[in-house]
Design an enzyme around this catalytic site. Structure first.
Site, PDB file in Angstrom:
ATOM      1  N   TYR A  60       0.828  -1.203   0.000  1.00  0.00           N
ATOM      2  CA  TYR A  60       0.000   0.000   0.000  1.00  0.00           C
ATOM      3  C   TYR A  60       0.865   1.257   0.000  1.00  0.00           C
ATOM      4  CZ  TYR A  60      -3.726   3.239   1.398  1.00  0.00           C
ATOM      5  OH  TYR A  60      -4.625   4.286   1.452  1.00  0.00           O
ATOM      6  N   ASP A  62     -12.543   7.067   9.201  1.00  0.00           N
ATOM      7  CA  ASP A  62     -13.652   6.158   9.466  1.00  0.00           C
ATOM      8  C   ASP A  62     -14.450   5.963   8.176  1.00  0.00           C
ATOM      9  OD1 ASP A  62     -15.510   4.560  10.704  1.00  0.00           O
ATOM     10  OD2 ASP A  62     -16.586   6.201  11.677  1.00  0.00           O
ATOM     11  N   SER A  84     -14.501   0.824   4.418  1.00  0.00           N
ATOM     12  CA  SER A  84     -13.235   0.144   4.144  1.00  0.00           C
ATOM     13  C   SER A  84     -12.432  -0.062   5.420  1.00  0.00           C
ATOM     14  CB  SER A  84     -12.423   0.963   3.139  1.00  0.00           C
ATOM     15  OG  SER A  84     -11.149   0.402   2.937  1.00  0.00           O
TER      16      SER A  84
END
Length: 250
Positions: free
Chosen positions: A148, A182, A185
């Site tokens: 990522y 938040d 995902s």
């Protein structure tokens, strides 16, 4: 204050990707509120279809032919917010070649496809491109985020390169880099981590401990920054990675 902003993007054509939920959806709603004509896409066509503030379509942003076909329908694009991304949880040892390729395809190659299709529609009249980056990238390393961080670092690099190449055409390209936000995902990642930790509370703490502010960000907070960058008020901001992270990078 919000009432004062509801015409800031009046009459402008805006495209938002990954708009079915989370940050992408909040961005689409915010741009619509500020007067833009919003066109929203997502791989999950059924989920994005109920976004009443936009014209919606199912789109696989990793498919260059599908992206080119979709963007060919627009004569001019004023705003693009590209929010497609995929979070693989794992160290480099826990990341298979398949995991790596999926991360790069969804997060970085999608940005290449979408920005590449949007730029020709902006060259005559200028425009604003906003990528959703992350502080987990070239900005800062995080545990269990090897693929990522690499992919989002690529997004930031691409953003800066596009800004440099097309500043003479009046195109601005910036990256908004959230901390932990938040979203559906995030809640899914917490649930996945809880399986290996055998504790959802411990998994939740893994994420919240990263936030010096003591809370997660909201999708609406990210959307507000995107709207600023899309507007004329952000006209002097170009080629930047803007951290919106609750103090992670202090």
């Amino acid at each position: 204050m919000m009432k004062e902003l509801n015409n800031r993007l009046s009459g402008r054509t805006a495209i938002v990707t990954a708009a079915a939920q989370g940050i992408g959806r909040a961005v689409a709603e915010r741009l619509h509120f500020e007067g833009a004509n919003v066109h929203a896409s997502d791989l999950n066509g059924a989920a994005v279809a109920d976004l009443s503030v936009a014209e919606t379509v199912q789109l696989d942003a990793t498919d260059p032919d599908a992206v080119e076909s979709y963007f060919s329908k627009f004569d001019q694009i004023d705003v693009l917010v590209h929010a497609v991304g995929y979070v693989h949880q794992g160290t480099i040892e826990e990341c298979t070649a398949t995991d790596w390729q999926r991360s790069v395809d969804i997060t970085l190659t999608s940005a290449f496809n979408v920005i590449g299709a949007a730029v020709p529609k902006m060259k005559e009249n200028g425009g604003s491109i906003v990528t959703i980056g992350s502080v987990a990238s070239s900005i800062k390393g995080f545990p269990k985020r090897a693929a990522y961080c690499a992919a989002k670092g690529g997004v930031i690099g691409l953003t800066k390169a596009v800004a440099a190449d097309y500043i003479g055409n009046g195109i601005r390209c910036n990256s908004v880099c959230p901390g932990v936000v938040d979203s559906p995902s995030l809640r899914g990642r917490i649930d996945d981590l809880a399986k290996s930790m055998n504790s959802r509370e411990e998994a939740y703490r893994f994420f919240i401990d990263r936030q010096p502010a003591g809370r997660f960000g909201t999708a609406e907070e990210i959307a507000a920054i995107c709207a600023f960058l899309a507007s004329d008020e952000g006209a002097f901001v170009n080629g930047q990675a803007i951290n919106v992270d609750g103090g992670i990078t202090i």
